[in-house]
Design a protein around this motif. Structure first.
Motif, PDB file in Angstrom:
ATOM      1  N   PHE A  97      15.111 -16.472   0.315  1.00  0.00           N
ATOM      2  CA  PHE A  97      15.239 -14.477  -0.203  1.00  0.00           C
ATOM      3  C   PHE A  97      13.741 -14.142   0.097  1.00  0.00           C
ATOM      4  CE2 PHE A  97      14.463 -16.072  -4.255  1.00  0.00           C
ATOM      5  CZ  PHE A  97      13.331 -15.935  -4.916  1.00  0.00           C
ATOM      6  N   LYS A  98      13.285 -12.680   0.570  1.00  0.00           N
ATOM      7  CA  LYS A  98      12.151 -12.290   0.791  1.00  0.00           C
ATOM      8  C   LYS A  98      12.343 -11.566  -0.257  1.00  0.00           C
ATOM      9  CE  LYS A  98      12.189 -12.947   5.627  1.00  0.00           C
ATOM     10  NZ  LYS A  98      11.185 -11.988   7.465  1.00  0.00           N
ATOM     11  N   ALA A  99      11.010 -11.232  -0.986  1.00  0.00           N
ATOM     12  CA  ALA A  99      10.968 -10.276  -1.838  1.00  0.00           C
ATOM     13  C   ALA A  99       9.526  -9.987  -2.390  1.00  0.00           C
ATOM     14  CB  ALA A  99      11.485 -10.664  -3.412  1.00  0.00           C
ATOM     15  N   GLN A 100       8.725  -8.863  -2.660  1.00  0.00           N
ATOM     16  CA  GLN A 100       7.738  -8.613  -2.801  1.00  0.00           C
ATOM     17  C   GLN A 100       7.266  -9.061  -4.150  1.00  0.00           C
ATOM     18  OE1 GLN A 100       5.200  -6.735  -0.924  1.00  0.00           O
ATOM     19  NE2 GLN A 100       7.112  -6.472   0.983  1.00  0.00           N
ATOM     20  N   SER A 101       6.197  -9.560  -4.041  1.00  0.00           N
ATOM     21  CA  SER A 101       5.273  -9.900  -5.073  1.00  0.00           C
ATOM     22  C   SER A 101       3.935  -9.614  -5.589  1.00  0.00           C
ATOM     23  CB  SER A 101       5.308 -11.614  -4.859  1.00  0.00           C
ATOM     24  OG  SER A 101       4.469 -12.132  -4.828  1.00  0.00           O
ATOM     25  N   THR A 102       3.097 -10.107  -6.438  1.00  0.00           N
ATOM     26  CA  THR A 102       2.169  -9.651  -6.730  1.00  0.00           C
ATOM     27  C   THR A 102       1.266 -10.642  -5.837  1.00  0.00           C
ATOM     28  OG1 THR A 102       2.144 -11.921  -8.577  1.00  0.00           O
ATOM     29  CG2 THR A 102       2.114  -9.774  -9.140  1.00  0.00           C
TER      30      THR A 102
ATOM     31  N   GLY B  68      -0.253  -4.996 -13.629  1.00  0.00           N
ATOM     32  CA  GLY B  68      -0.568  -4.153 -15.458  1.00  0.00           C
ATOM     33  C   GLY B  68      -0.313  -5.417 -16.323  1.00  0.00           C
ATOM     34  N   TRP B  69       0.769  -5.938 -16.294  1.00  0.00           N
ATOM     35  CA  TRP B  69       0.929  -6.766 -17.081  1.00  0.00           C
ATOM     36  C   TRP B  69       0.649  -7.815 -17.363  1.00  0.00           C
ATOM     37  CZ3 TRP B  69       6.486 -10.383 -16.624  1.00  0.00           C
ATOM     38  CH2 TRP B  69       6.853 -10.292 -18.051  1.00  0.00           C
ATOM     39  N   ILE B  70      -0.021  -8.731 -16.327  1.00  0.00           N
ATOM     40  CA  ILE B  70      -0.666  -9.998 -15.914  1.00  0.00           C
ATOM     41  C   ILE B  70      -2.264  -9.880 -16.751  1.00  0.00           C
ATOM     42  CG2 ILE B  70      -2.079 -11.342 -14.787  1.00  0.00           C
ATOM     43  CD1 ILE B  70       0.647 -10.813 -12.540  1.00  0.00           C
ATOM     44  N   LYS B  71      -2.611  -8.696 -17.654  1.00  0.00           N
ATOM     45  CA  LYS B  71      -3.371  -8.439 -17.798  1.00  0.00           C
ATOM     46  C   LYS B  71      -3.273  -8.877 -19.485  1.00  0.00           C
ATOM     47  CE  LYS B  71      -5.981  -5.326 -14.822  1.00  0.00           C
ATOM     48  NZ  LYS B  71      -6.508  -3.641 -14.431  1.00  0.00           N
ATOM     49  N   ASP B  72      -2.155  -7.934 -19.848  1.00  0.00           N
ATOM     50  CA  ASP B  72      -1.540  -8.227 -20.872  1.00  0.00           C
ATOM     51  C   ASP B  72      -1.047  -9.674 -21.316  1.00  0.00           C
ATOM     52  OD1 ASP B  72      -1.210  -5.754 -21.548  1.00  0.00           O
ATOM     53  OD2 ASP B  72      -0.082  -5.324 -21.282  1.00  0.00           O
ATOM     54  N   ILE B  73      -0.436 -10.313 -20.400  1.00  0.00           N
ATOM     55  CA  ILE B  73      -0.228 -11.920 -20.307  1.00  0.00           C
ATOM     56  C   ILE B  73      -2.217 -13.134 -20.775  1.00  0.00           C
ATOM     57  CG2 ILE B  73       1.011 -14.164 -18.989  1.00  0.00           C
ATOM     58  CD1 ILE B  73       2.743 -11.269 -18.361  1.00  0.00           C
ATOM     59  N   GLN B  74      -3.258 -12.986 -20.068  1.00  0.00           N
ATOM     60  CA  GLN B  74      -4.603 -13.046 -20.059  1.00  0.00           C
ATOM     61  C   GLN B  74      -4.730 -13.200 -21.051  1.00  0.00           C
ATOM     62  OE1 GLN B  74      -5.264 -11.575 -16.239  1.00  0.00           O
ATOM     63  NE2 GLN B  74      -5.381 -13.871 -15.749  1.00  0.00           N
ATOM     64  N   ALA B  75      -4.518 -12.192 -21.824  1.00  0.00           N
ATOM     65  CA  ALA B  75      -5.439 -11.548 -22.870  1.00  0.00           C
ATOM     66  C   ALA B  75      -4.813 -12.257 -24.719  1.00  0.00           C
ATOM     67  CB  ALA B  75      -5.852  -9.994 -23.237  1.00  0.00           C
ATOM     68  N   TYR B  76      -3.386 -11.392 -24.282  1.00  0.00           N
ATOM     69  CA  TYR B  76      -2.980 -12.030 -25.149  1.00  0.00           C
ATOM     70  C   TYR B  76      -3.176 -13.569 -25.724  1.00  0.00           C
ATOM     71  CZ  TYR B  76       0.819 -13.340 -29.421  1.00  0.00           C
ATOM     72  OH  TYR B  76       1.666 -13.433 -29.708  1.00  0.00           O
ATOM     73  N   ASN B  77      -2.750 -14.955 -24.834  1.00  0.00           N
ATOM     74  CA  ASN B  77      -2.334 -16.184 -24.164  1.00  0.00           C
ATOM     75  C   ASN B  77      -4.012 -16.447 -23.849  1.00  0.00           C
ATOM     76  OD1 ASN B  77       0.515 -17.026 -24.023  1.00  0.00           O
ATOM     77  ND2 ASN B  77       0.096 -15.245 -22.944  1.00  0.00           N
ATOM     78  N   CYS B  78      -4.713 -16.099 -24.611  1.00  0.00           N
ATOM     79  CA  CYS B  78      -6.601 -16.835 -23.967  1.00  0.00           C
ATOM     80  C   CYS B  78      -6.609 -17.272 -22.844  1.00  0.00           C
ATOM     81  CB  CYS B  78      -6.916 -17.183 -24.990  1.00  0.00           C
ATOM     82  SG  CYS B  78      -7.010 -16.535 -26.728  1.00  0.00           S
ATOM     83  N   LEU B  79      -6.663 -16.436 -21.351  1.00  0.00           N
ATOM     84  CA  LEU B  79      -6.171 -16.859 -20.083  1.00  0.00           C
ATOM     85  C   LEU B  79      -7.268 -16.873 -19.637  1.00  0.00           C
ATOM     86  CD1 LEU B  79      -2.646 -17.474 -19.837  1.00  0.00           C
ATOM     87  CD2 LEU B  79      -4.129 -19.341 -20.037  1.00  0.00           C
ATOM     88  N   GLU B  80      -8.409 -17.611 -18.778  1.00  0.00           N
ATOM     89  CA  GLU B  80      -9.301 -17.204 -17.913  1.00  0.00           C
ATOM     90  C   GLU B  80      -9.010 -17.193 -16.887  1.00  0.00           C
ATOM     91  OE1 GLU B  80     -12.971 -18.229 -19.227  1.00  0.00           O
ATOM     92  OE2 GLU B  80     -12.984 -16.704 -21.643  1.00  0.00           O
ATOM     93  N   GLY B  81      -9.738 -16.445 -15.803  1.00  0.00           N
ATOM     94  CA  GLY B  81      -9.482 -16.320 -13.816  1.00  0.00           C
ATOM     95  C   GLY B  81      -7.890 -16.100 -13.271  1.00  0.00           C
ATOM     96  N   GLU B  82      -8.140 -17.027 -12.294  1.00  0.00           N
ATOM     97  CA  GLU B  82      -6.972 -16.030 -11.131  1.00  0.00           C
ATOM     98  C   GLU B  82      -5.466 -16.882 -12.559  1.00  0.00           C
ATOM     99  OE1 GLU B  82      -5.310 -16.199  -6.856  1.00  0.00           O
ATOM    100  OE2 GLU B  82      -7.339 -16.792  -7.546  1.00  0.00           O
ATOM    101  N   PHE B  83      -4.162 -15.402 -12.048  1.00  0.00           N
ATOM    102  CA  PHE B  83      -3.256 -16.111 -12.293  1.00  0.00           C
ATOM    103  C   PHE B  83      -2.224 -16.928 -12.188  1.00  0.00           C
ATOM    104  CE2 PHE B  83       0.774 -14.982 -14.185  1.00  0.00           C
ATOM    105  CZ  PHE B  83       0.753 -15.188 -15.486  1.00  0.00           C
ATOM    106  N   PRO B  84      -2.406 -18.082 -12.238  1.00  0.00           N
ATOM    107  CA  PRO B  84      -1.824 -19.141 -11.335  1.00  0.00           C
ATOM    108  C   PRO B  84      -0.276 -19.035 -10.411  1.00  0.00           C
ATOM    109  CG  PRO B  84      -0.835 -19.872 -13.284  1.00  0.00           C
ATOM    110  CD  PRO B  84      -1.987 -18.368 -13.090  1.00  0.00           C
ATOM    111  N   PHE B  85      -0.074 -18.436 -10.606  1.00  0.00           N
ATOM    112  CA  PHE B  85       0.914 -18.258  -9.886  1.00  0.00           C
ATOM    113  C   PHE B  85       2.347 -17.164  -9.793  1.00  0.00           C
ATOM    114  CE2 PHE B  85       2.612 -18.773 -14.344  1.00  0.00           C
ATOM    115  CZ  PHE B  85       3.581 -17.886 -14.264  1.00  0.00           C
ATOM    116  N   PRO B  86       2.700 -16.392  -8.008  1.00  0.00           N
ATOM    117  CA  PRO B  86       3.210 -15.032  -8.457  1.00  0.00           C
ATOM    118  C   PRO B  86       3.862 -14.190  -9.297  1.00  0.00           C
ATOM    119  CG  PRO B  86       4.039 -16.352  -6.211  1.00  0.00           C
ATOM    120  CD  PRO B  86       3.238 -17.178  -7.096  1.00  0.00           C
ATOM    121  N   ILE B  87       4.257 -13.561  -9.206  1.00  0.00           N
ATOM    122  CA  ILE B  87       5.622 -13.287  -9.536  1.00  0.00           C
ATOM    123  C   ILE B  87       6.480 -12.208  -9.033  1.00  0.00           C
ATOM    124  CG2 ILE B  87       6.951 -11.628 -12.108  1.00  0.00           C
ATOM    125  CD1 ILE B  87       4.088 -11.849 -13.240  1.00  0.00           C
ATOM    126  N   ILE B  88       7.621 -12.230  -9.317  1.00  0.00           N
ATOM    127  CA  ILE B  88       8.119 -11.340  -7.744  1.00  0.00           C
ATOM    128  C   ILE B  88       8.977 -10.344  -8.213  1.00  0.00           C
ATOM    129  CG2 ILE B  88      11.135 -11.316  -6.556  1.00  0.00           C
ATOM    130  CD1 ILE B  88      10.654 -13.975  -6.550  1.00  0.00           C
TER     131      ILE B  88
END
Length: 219
Positions: A11-16, A78-98
């Motif tokens: 499939f083709k889809a838009q992602s982050t 926007g959600w990725i920022k919450d994910i990173q904050a809650y899980n104490c993650l730093e740097g670039e998010f390591p995978f795309p979300i479709i």
């Protein structure tokens, strides 16, 4: 619904990270695609954080990671920022979300959970896990209900088994961990088993049938 051994739909889809074509995105690597009912939901936030922390383990196993959630790209970012904050993650998010706003992928891949509905009364997307081989065929599917978070340590354990058994003529027993003893396949005759697995052991059972054969994990 995709069955084990089927070529996974391309499939083709838009992602982050922009538009993705699945097969091209995976290239010659293994792939894991996991779905989420919606953005800004608590269980999904813990799951995506867990997978992000495990990203080096998936990379070590020659995997590309890909999530899908039934909201748009802007919400995902926007959600990725919450994910990173809650899980104490730093740097670039390591995978795309479709983005799957219209639930087209959820329907196509059989991921809807009829027991759980959103505020509009629409079925939520279940928590599916698809493991796709370098040949683009489905190697594993796991389907959790929307209310139950996944165990991604178990997913890694299964991946270790899939990659081992794709190369070696063994099976892995219950609760197997990487490096543990394996089972010699029943289809291998005794004489051949002695050559292939010189250190294997035949376990005696009341039936007298010599089908339970364990061997050290092949290198």
């Amino acid at each position: 619904m995709v069955n084990l051994g089927d070529v996974f739909p391309n499939f083709k889809a838009q992602s982050t990270i922009g538009e993705i074509e699945l097969h091209s995105f995976l290239g010659d690597k293994w792939g894991i695609l996991f779905s989420h009912p919606a953005d800004y939901t608590p269980v999904c936030t813990t799951e995506l954080g867990k997978v992000a922390k495990l990203a080096p383990e998936f990379t070590k196993r020659n995997f590309k990671m890909l999530a899908v959630s039934c909201d748009n790209v802007e919400d995902h970012l926007g959600w990725i920022k919450d994910i990173q904050a809650y899980n104490c993650l730093e740097g670039e998010f390591p995978f795309p979300i479709i983005a799957d706003e219209k639930r087209e992928l959820a329907v196509k891949l059989g991921m809807l959970d009829p027991e759980e509905k959103d505020a509009a009364g629409m079925p939520l997307t279940a928590r599916a896990v698809f493991i796709i081989g370098p040949d683009k065929k489905l190697k594993l599917s796991i389907l959790y209900p929307a209310t139950t978070g996944r165990n991604f340590d178990e997913v890694l354990r299964v991946i270790d088994s899939l990659q081992l058994t794709a190369e070696k003529k063994v099976a892995t027993p219950a609760d197997w961990q990487a490096g543990g003893n394996c089972m010699v396949l029943p289809s291998i005759p005794s004489a051949e088993a002695k050559q292939m697995f010189p250190d294997h052991k035949v376990h005696e059972v009341p039936s007298g049938k010599q089908y339970l054969r364990t061997t050290p994990c092949p290198k």
